[in-house]
Write an enzyme that holds these catalytic residues in place. Structure first.
Site, PDB file in Angstrom:
ATOM      1  N   HIS A  75      15.097  27.001  29.278  1.00  0.00           N
ATOM      2  CA  HIS A  75      14.035  28.253  29.476  1.00  0.00           C
ATOM      3  C   HIS A  75      14.097  28.524  27.741  1.00  0.00           C
ATOM      4  O   HIS A  75      13.936  29.744  27.620  1.00  0.00           O
ATOM      5  CB  HIS A  75      14.373  29.295  30.270  1.00  0.00           C
ATOM      6  CG  HIS A  75      14.230  29.115  31.554  1.00  0.00           C
ATOM      7  ND1 HIS A  75      15.147  28.593  32.363  1.00  0.00           N
ATOM      8  CD2 HIS A  75      13.365  29.609  32.560  1.00  0.00           C
ATOM      9  CE1 HIS A  75      14.968  28.398  33.618  1.00  0.00           C
ATOM     10  NE2 HIS A  75      13.540  29.013  33.773  1.00  0.00           N
ATOM     11  N   ILE A 109       7.140  21.317  30.725  1.00  0.00           N
ATOM     12  CA  ILE A 109       6.107  20.400  30.580  1.00  0.00           C
ATOM     13  C   ILE A 109       6.260  18.998  30.446  1.00  0.00           C
ATOM     14  O   ILE A 109       5.279  18.070  30.655  1.00  0.00           O
ATOM     15  CB  ILE A 109       5.516  20.748  29.072  1.00  0.00           C
ATOM     16  CG1 ILE A 109       4.121  20.657  28.931  1.00  0.00           C
ATOM     17  CG2 ILE A 109       6.350  19.979  27.841  1.00  0.00           C
ATOM     18  CD1 ILE A 109       3.612  21.247  27.654  1.00  0.00           C
ATOM     19  N   GLU A 135       3.132  20.595  37.360  1.00  0.00           N
ATOM     20  CA  GLU A 135       2.796  20.640  35.890  1.00  0.00           C
ATOM     21  C   GLU A 135       1.808  19.340  35.872  1.00  0.00           C
ATOM     22  O   GLU A 135       0.838  19.540  35.130  1.00  0.00           O
ATOM     23  CB  GLU A 135       3.783  20.669  34.960  1.00  0.00           C
ATOM     24  CG  GLU A 135       4.563  22.006  34.815  1.00  0.00           C
ATOM     25  CD  GLU A 135       5.453  22.042  36.210  1.00  0.00           C
ATOM     26  OE1 GLU A 135       5.816  21.362  36.987  1.00  0.00           O
ATOM     27  OE2 GLU A 135       5.927  23.531  36.253  1.00  0.00           O
TER      28      GLU A 135
HETATM   29  C1  TPP Z   1       9.207  21.881  37.383  1.00  0.00           C
HETATM   30  C2  TPP Z   1       9.383  23.470  37.260  1.00  0.00           C
HETATM   31  N1  TPP Z   1       8.195  23.988  37.114  1.00  0.00           N
HETATM   32  C3  TPP Z   1       8.207  25.397  37.158  1.00  0.00           C
HETATM   33  C4  TPP Z   1       9.223  26.145  37.278  1.00  0.00           C
HETATM   34  C5  TPP Z   1       9.412  27.714  37.309  1.00  0.00           C
HETATM   35  N2  TPP Z   1      10.111  28.040  38.737  1.00  0.00           N
HETATM   36  C6  TPP Z   1      11.134  28.422  39.061  1.00  0.00           C
HETATM   37  S1  TPP Z   1      11.285  28.567  40.478  1.00  0.00           S
HETATM   38  C7  TPP Z   1       9.853  28.451  40.842  1.00  0.00           C
HETATM   39  C8  TPP Z   1       9.550  28.747  42.292  1.00  0.00           C
HETATM   40  C9  TPP Z   1      10.185  27.579  43.158  1.00  0.00           C
HETATM   41  O1  TPP Z   1       9.522  27.606  44.489  1.00  0.00           O
HETATM   42  P1  TPP Z   1      10.336  26.970  45.748  1.00  0.00           P
HETATM   43  O2  TPP Z   1      10.338  25.712  45.464  1.00  0.00           O
HETATM   44  O3  TPP Z   1       9.843  27.480  46.870  1.00  0.00           O
HETATM   45  O4  TPP Z   1      11.810  27.603  45.728  1.00  0.00           O
HETATM   46  P2  TPP Z   1      12.386  29.222  45.928  1.00  0.00           P
HETATM   47  O5  TPP Z   1      12.513  29.764  44.513  1.00  0.00           O
HETATM   48  O6  TPP Z   1      11.401  29.880  46.678  1.00  0.00           O
HETATM   49  O7  TPP Z   1      13.635  29.096  46.623  1.00  0.00           O
HETATM   50  C10 TPP Z   1       9.206  28.112  39.656  1.00  0.00           C
HETATM   51  C11 TPP Z   1       7.681  27.843  39.719  1.00  0.00           C
HETATM   52  C12 TPP Z   1      10.531  25.183  37.418  1.00  0.00           C
HETATM   53  N3  TPP Z   1      11.707  25.830  37.669  1.00  0.00           N
HETATM   54  N4  TPP Z   1      10.520  23.718  37.257  1.00  0.00           N
END
Ligand code: TPP
Ligand code: TPP
Ligand code: MG
Ligand code: MG
Lengths: 337, 324, 337, 324
Positions: free
Chosen positions: D131, D89, D62
Site C-alpha cells: 500500500h 495495478i 483491475e
Molecule cells: C488485487 C486487489 N485489488 C484491490 C484490493 C483492495 N482490497 C482489499 S480487500 C478488498 C475486498 C476483498 O473482498 P473479499 O474478497 O470479499 O474479502 P473480504 O475482505 O470480504 O474477506 C479490496 C478491494 C486488493 N487487496 N487487491
C-alpha cells in the site's frame, strides 16, 4: 430453411455468404503460398473457420461493432472489408491503415467497425465490454461481437470480461471459435469443461453450435444477437470447427497431431456450404467452378497489385505514439535520421 | 575436454536436459513446450525423455504459469517456466512483482523462490509490436528479481548452470535474434558463468561501450569493422549489473556509451549513465551517450530502422571522440 | 453428531474448536480496541468468520499446507499458531518473523504450514496450485487449502488457479469465505451466480455450506479434504457467513450498508457453537463465562507483553531482498545510515 | 475571482464533479468508489449526484476496470478509472502496456484512448509492501503513456482539468501522503496547469533539485529550514518530463540532484541523470546525485527510514556543495 428470409432473399444472403467463404479460402491459400515464396513474412491461416465467422457476420448489422482476433479474415471479408485492406496490412506497406507497424494478421478496419487486433490473446474482450457499456450508455441499438479461440478461455481477460458483461447486462456476443487447438494444445487439455458451459459461471447465456455449418451458425448467432440487442445480456457462443491448417506459417503441426479434418473432406465448411446450396438448388458445380476461379483471379490480381506498393517511410515510425509528438521522440527522430 | 559446436538454442536445450537428468525437482512448464518442443524449439525432445509431468504443457495463462511456478519453488522444486514471448509476460506481471520478487523480503527470509523464468525477447525476427519487446528495465526496476541475458551460446549455458543453483527468482532473457545466429564451442562438461559479473568482450582505450544481449555482436562488429579502440563490456547480468567493471573501464577510457534495443527513456542505459554520473564524473571527457531503440512501440516493417545499428553507433562514437 | 468421532473424542475436538473461536473473538476485540487507542496501526477484523475457518481447520492434518488470506486469525489459532506470533506481526516488532516489514494482518507461520500473506487478493491461489503440484510430484499424502473472500472470485488469479488445479487434478481446497461483502460491494453485485457453482466451469467439485456453523463447515470440509487427498481433484467450498465488523479499522460500513448479522445475535458463529455444545451437554453457561474471561485474560496479557518489544533495527530493512545482499543495496545502506 | 481553501482530496473531488456535470460521456469506475465514496473518499458524494451508471462500483478486477475503460474510451467516452492502490495495478499491467499505450500507434493513428487512470501511490500512511509503492518508472518507461503526479491541491485541479481534454491515456498518480496534508487556495473557476511543464517551486543558484509528488514539500522544507540557495523543480508531469526546464536550471546552478521515493535503480532519477549526463556535462561542477528509496520492497515499521528525509537530502547537498 430459416424463418428469417423469404425465398429470393435467402438465396441472395446465402450466396453472398458462400462467396465470402470462397474468397477467404482463396485468400488463405494465396497468402500461405506467398509466405513460402518469401513474399509475405507471416500469416495465421483461417482455413476451417469460414463458416463460423461468416455465419455470425450474417446476423449482424453494419453498425454493430466487432473486436476481432487474428484469424478473422472471413468475418472481415463478409462485412465488406476490401481485400486490399487485408493485403496492405499483411504486407505492411505504405497504404496500410496501420502504417506497416503490425505483424501480418493483425488487421483493423474502422470503416466496417472492426477494431485493431492485438497479439496477447483475449485482451480484446474487456475492450468489447467497455464498448458495449458506451453503447448502452448512449442507448444505441447496437451489439458488440468479440472473437477468440478455445485456448483463450484460460486467460484472465476471458474471466474478467464475461463477469463484467454479465454484471452490467451488456450487449456482448462472445464468439469462441473453438478450432480444437491452441497451437499444440488440444482443447481437452486446455480445460475439462465444454466452453459454452462456462457461461453459467457468470450468469451469461451459453450455446454451442456446429461452426462448420454457416447456416447453423447463423441461426444461433441470430438468436444471440436478438437476445443481446433486446437487453437480455451477454451470450457466449462456442462454435466448434477445426483448425485445418497449421497455427501459423511458422508452425509444423506434424510435431504434435495427426490429421483431423482435411480440406475438401465432408466436414470442410466450404464442402458443407456447397452441399447445402446445391440441395437448395441455388448453385451448380459449374457455378462453383466459375466462382472459384473468379475468387482466385481477384486474389492473385490484387496481391500482385498491392505487392508493388512501397514500404512506409522510415520517419513515419515516430508518429502516433501520442497525438502530439513529444520532445523526446522528436529528438530521437532527429538523432536517428 | 570434449566440446561441441552449438548455437544458443542447442546450448540451452542441452543445459535443460542436464538439469532434468540431475535433479528430479526440476520441472519445465509453459505453453507448447512439450509435444511441440516450444515455438523456438528450445525444449525439443525433453518431454519425450522426461515425461509430461516434468515437461509440462500448460493451458494458455501466463499468470498461472508464473504463479504455479512460485508455488512449486516454495515447496522444494526448481521450476523453469517459459513465457512464449516476453511480450506476453505482462499478464503475469503482478505475480512477478508482488509475489516472486517480494516473498523472501516479506517473510523475513523464511521463504524464497528459486525459479528460473526463461523467455525470448527483443527484435530481429520481424515480430512487430508484440513479438519484439525488450522489457528488461521493468524487471530490473523490481527489487528482488535477478535479470540475466546471455549474448552467446557459451554464456547461455554457463549462466543457466549458475541459475540452477541460485535461490532467488531469475528472469532469463534469451535474445531470440541470437538463437541460431552463430555456433561456438561449448564444453560438454559442467561450467559456470558467474551471475553479476560482466565480461570484457574486447579491451580498448578510447571509449567504453556497455551493452548486452543481441547488441553485443552488433557493437563488436561495428567496432572491429571501423577499427575503433573501444572497450566493450557485455553485462551478461543486467541486474545486479557489474558496476565495478564499468567503472574501471570508464576510468581508463574517459568516454562512455550504452547500447541497447529497449526504448531509451528509463532503459538500462539510463541506469548505467546515472551510475557513472554519480561516481565517474571526474574521469569523463565528454557526455555519456545512449544508442537505443526509440520511445515508440516496436514497428514491424521498419524494424531495421528501429534497432541500433552500425550507422547509429558510429555516429555516437564520432560525437564522443570529439571530446578529449 | 458426526460419524467421525466417538463420544469423548468428539467432545475434545469440539471444545477445542470452540475455544479457538473464542480466543479469536477476544483477540479481534482487543486489536480493534487497541487500534482505536493508537496502539496498533491497522487491522482487518475476523468477527463472523470463526466457524468457517475453524471448521475447515478441523478437517486438516498438521502437515497440510495453507495459503491463507488476511482474515484467517481463527484458522491460524486453531492450527496452533501462538497468539504471540500474530501480535508480533501486527505490531511489526523485532520479534516478528517477518521483521516488521508487512502491514498488520499479513501473517505467516511456517511452523504450522501457513504461507506468508500478500495484499493483492487471490494471488495466493496460483501459488497453492503450484504447492499441490509439488505434493503430487513427490507423492505426498497432503492437501493444500487456500482461502479468499467472495470479492476475490472476480480476479484473474481465481480463474487461472481453478482451471489449472482441475486440469492437473491437484489436491487443492479452494475455500471461499463468503462474508457477503467486498469492502462496500455486496456479493450480488460482484457476480450473478452463486460462488460454489463456478466450480462447474472448471470441472472442479463445488459445494456450499453454512459458514456460521463450525460443525456443518467441518463436515463439508472433511468430505472435500478426503476427496482431494484421494486424488479426485480440487474442491471449491463456498462457506457463507457475514462480515460482522467493518472491512478494516479504516472502513466505515455505515456509508454503504445497514446492519446485517450482529454480534451476539442467533447467527453469530459463537452463539451457534455455544448452542450446539450446550445441546450436546458439553458445556454450561458457567464454563462459557470462565472460558471467555480466560481467553480475554490471555489476550490482554500477551498484548501488554508483546507491546514492550522494540521495533526492528533500521539496518534490517536492507536484508532479505536477495539471499546475498547486492552491492547496490549495500551502497544504499551505507549512504543512508 | 472566488476561491476556496481545499486539500488535495477536495480539489480532485470538485474537479471530478465539474467533469461529470459538464460532459455526459465522463464516467468514473472502480472498486468502492460509489456508495462508499472511495477508500480515500476522493469520489465522495458523486454517485449520489450522478447515478450508479456514471459513478460505477465495479467487481474486484483491475484488469477489467482498465480494459473496460479502454473500450469506453475507444467509443466516445471519457472514462476515469480508479485503481484503489497503485500497488494493485500490476494485475492490469498488460492492458496498460499492450492495449492502452499501443492502440494509437498500432492503428496508425485511427484509434486513441482518452482515459485518465487515477490512483493513489507512495508511502507515508504505514501501508507496508502493498500500500506504498511508487511505480511511476514502470509507466514512464512505457511509450504511449503520459504520467502525471501533482504535489499540491492547486496543481491537482489544474492538471486534471488539462487531462480532461487530453486524448491519450494518462496515469494520474496521486501522492496519498499529500491527500489531506495541506489546504491551499483553489480557484472555483476553470483553469489549467499544462501537461509537460514543470514548475520552479523555488529559484536558487547553488544547485538544482528535481523532484515531484510527495517529495516536493520534503525538499522545500529542507531547503528553507537549512537556508540552501537551491532551485527546486517540481516535474508535475513525469512523462514527458520537462527536459528544457531542468537543463536551463542546471546550466545556471552547475549542480544537480534528484529526489524521489521510488527505488533508486531505474527510478526517474536515473532518467533525469542520464538526460543531464548527455547534454549538460560541460556545466556540471560535480556528480549528479540521487536521493531515493532504496532497492528493497517498502517496509511497514521502518517506513520513516525508507523514505528520503531532511537528513539524507542534506547529506547529498553537502556532498554536492564540495564541488566548485
Ligand atoms: C488485487 C486487489 N485489488 C484491490 C484490493 C483492495 N482490497 C482489499 S480487500 C478488498 C475486498 C476483498 O473482498 P473479499 O474478497 O470479499 O474479502 P473480504 O475482505 O470480504 O474477506 C479490496 C478491494 C486488493 N487487496 N487487491
Ligand atoms: C497472452 C498470450 N499468450 C501467448 C500467446 C502466444 N499464442 C499466440 S496464439 C496462441 C494459441 C491461441 O489458441 P486459441 O485461443 O485456441 O486460438 P487459435 O489460434 O486456435 O485460433 C498462443 C499461445 C499470445 N498470443 N498471447
Ligand atoms: Mg484454437
Ligand atoms: Mg468478502
Amino acid at each position: 430453411m430459416t424463418e428469417v428470409f423469404n425465398g429470393q432473399e435467402e438465396k441472395d444472403v446465402f450466396m453472398r455468404a458462400y462467396s465470402s467463404m470462397l474468397l477467404s479460402r482463396m485468400f488463405d491459400k494465396k497468402i500461405v503460398t506467398a509466405q513460402r515464396q518469401g513474399r509475405v513474412g507471416f500469416y495465421t491461416p483461417t482455413i476451417g473457420q469460414e463458416a463460423t465467422q461468416v455465419g455470425v457476420s450474417m446476423a449482424l448489422n453494419p453498425d454493430d461493432l466487432v473486436y476481432e482476433y487474428y484469424r478473422d479474415v472471413p468475418f472481415m471479408i463478409h462485412r465488406g472489408v476490401p481485400v486490399e485492406v487485408l493485403l496492405d496490412q499483411i504486407m505492411g506497406n505504405s497504404e496500410d491503415s496501420a502504417k506497416g507497424r503490425q505483424m501480418p494478421s493483425h488487421y483493423n478496419a474502422k470503416a466496417q467497425n472492426f477494431m485493431s487486433v492485438q497479439s496477447p490473446v483475449a485482451t480484446n474482450l474487456p475492450l468489447a465490454v467497455g464498448a458495449a457499456y458506451a453503447i448502452k450508455h448512449r442507448k444505441e441499438n447496437k451489439v458488440v461481437v468479440t472473437t477468440f479461440g478455445d485456448g483463450s478461455t484460460s486467460t484472465p481477460d476471458f474471466h474478467a470480461a464475461l463477469n463484467l458483461a454479465s454484471v452490467y447486462d451488456l450487449p456482448v456476443i462472445f464468439l469462441c471459435e473453438n478450432n480444437q487447438w491452441a497451437i499444440s494444445l488440444p482443447v481437452e487439455k486446455q480445460t475439462k469443461v465444454e466452453i459454452w458451459k462456462k457461461a453459467e459461471a457468470y450468469g451469461a447465456y451459453g450455446v454451442k453450435v456446429d461452426g462448420n455449418d454457416f447456416v447453423e451458425t447463423f441461426k444461433v448467432a441470430k438468436d444471440a444477437v436478438d437476445r443481446a440487442r433486446s437487453g437480455k445480456g451477454p451470450v457466449l457462443i462456442e462454435a466448434v470447427s477445426y483448425r485445418i491448417g497449421p497455427h501459423s506459417t511458422s508452425d509444423d503441426p506434424s510435431k504434435y497431431r495427426s490429421e483431423g479434418i482435411t480440406e475438401g473432406s465432408e466436414k470442410d465448411p466450404i464442402v458443407i456450404a456447397e452441399k447445402r446450396l446445391k440441395d437448395l438448388g441455388y448453385i451448380t458445380d459449374e457455378i462453383i467452378d466459375k466462382m472459384k476461379s473468379e475468387a482466385k483471379r481477384i486474389v492473385d490480381q490484387k496481391f500482385d497489385e498491392r505487392e508493388k506498393i512501397p514500404p512506409p517511410k522510415p520517419e513515419s515510425m515516430y508518429d502516433d505514439v501520442y497525438k502530439e509528438m513529444t520532445w523526446i521522440i522528436k529528438e530521437e527522430k532527429g538523432d536517428a535520421l | 575436454m570434449s566440446s561441441k559446436q552449438l548455437n544458443m538454442v542447442q546450448a540451452i536445450n542441452s543445459t535443460l536436459d542436464y538439469a532434468l537428468s540431475k535433479n528430479d525437482s526440476v520441472v519445465l512448464l509453459g505453453e507448447d513446450i512439450g509435444r511441440d518442443g516450444g515455438v523456438f524449439r528450445v525444449t525439443e525432445g525433453l518431454q519425450a525423455k522426461y515425461g509430461s509431468d516434468r515437461v509440462i504443457d500448460t493451458p494458455l495463462v501466463e499468470l498461472g504459469i508464473v504463479g504455479m511456478s512460485i508455488g512449486m519453488a516454495l515447496n522444494g522444486m526448481k521450476p523453469i517456466p517459459e513465457i512464449q514471448f516476453q511480450d506476453f509476460i505482462f499478464t503475469a506481471f503482478d505475480q512477478l512483482v508482488n509475489q516472486a520478487a517480494k516473498l523472501r523480503y516479506r517473510s523475513g527470509g523464511q521463504f524464497n523462490v528459486p525459479m528460473i523464468l526463461r523467455t525470448p525477447y527483443g527484435g530481429g525476427i520481424k515480430g512487430g509490436l508484440y513479438h519484439s519487446q525488450s522489457g528488461e528495465a521493468y524487471f530490473a526496476h523490481t527489487a528482488g528479481l535477478t535479470v540475466i541475458s546471455p549474448s552467446n551460446p557459451y554464456d547461455a549455458k554457463g549462466l543457466l548452470m549458475s541459475a540452477l543453483e541460485y535461490e532467488d527468482p531469475i528472469i532469463f532473457l534469451e535474445p531470440k535474434k541470437l538463437y541460431r545466429s552463430t555456433k561456438v564451442d561449448v564444453p560438454d562438461e559442467e561450467y559456470k558463468v558467474p551471475i553479476g559479473k560482466a565480461s570484457i568482450v574486447r579491451e580498448g582505450n578510447d571509449l567504453t561501450i556497455v551493452t548486452y544481449g543481441s547488441m553485443v555482436p552488433v557493437v563488436s562488429g561495428t567496432v572491429e569493422k571501423n577499427k575503433i579502440d573501444a572497450e566493450i563490456i557485455d553485462l551478461r547480468t543486467i541486474m545486479p549489473y557489474d558496476g565495478e567493471a564499468i567503472l574501471q573501464s570508464v576510468k581508463k577510457t574517459g568516454r562512455a556509451m550504452i547500447v541497447h534495443e529497449a526504448p531509451r527513456t528509463l532503459g538500462m542505459g539510463a541506469e548505467i549513465s546515472a551510475f557513472l554520473a554519480e561516481r565517474a564524473i571526474d574521469y569523463l571527457m565528454g557526455p555519456i551517450l545512449r544508442v537505443t531503440g526509440p520511445d515508440t512501440p516496436f514497428p514491424y516493417r521498419l524494424e531495421d530502422y528501429y534497432l541500433p545499428n552500425e550507422r547509429k553507433i558510429m555516429k555516437a562514437i564520432g560525437k564522443l571522440m570529439e571530446f578529449r
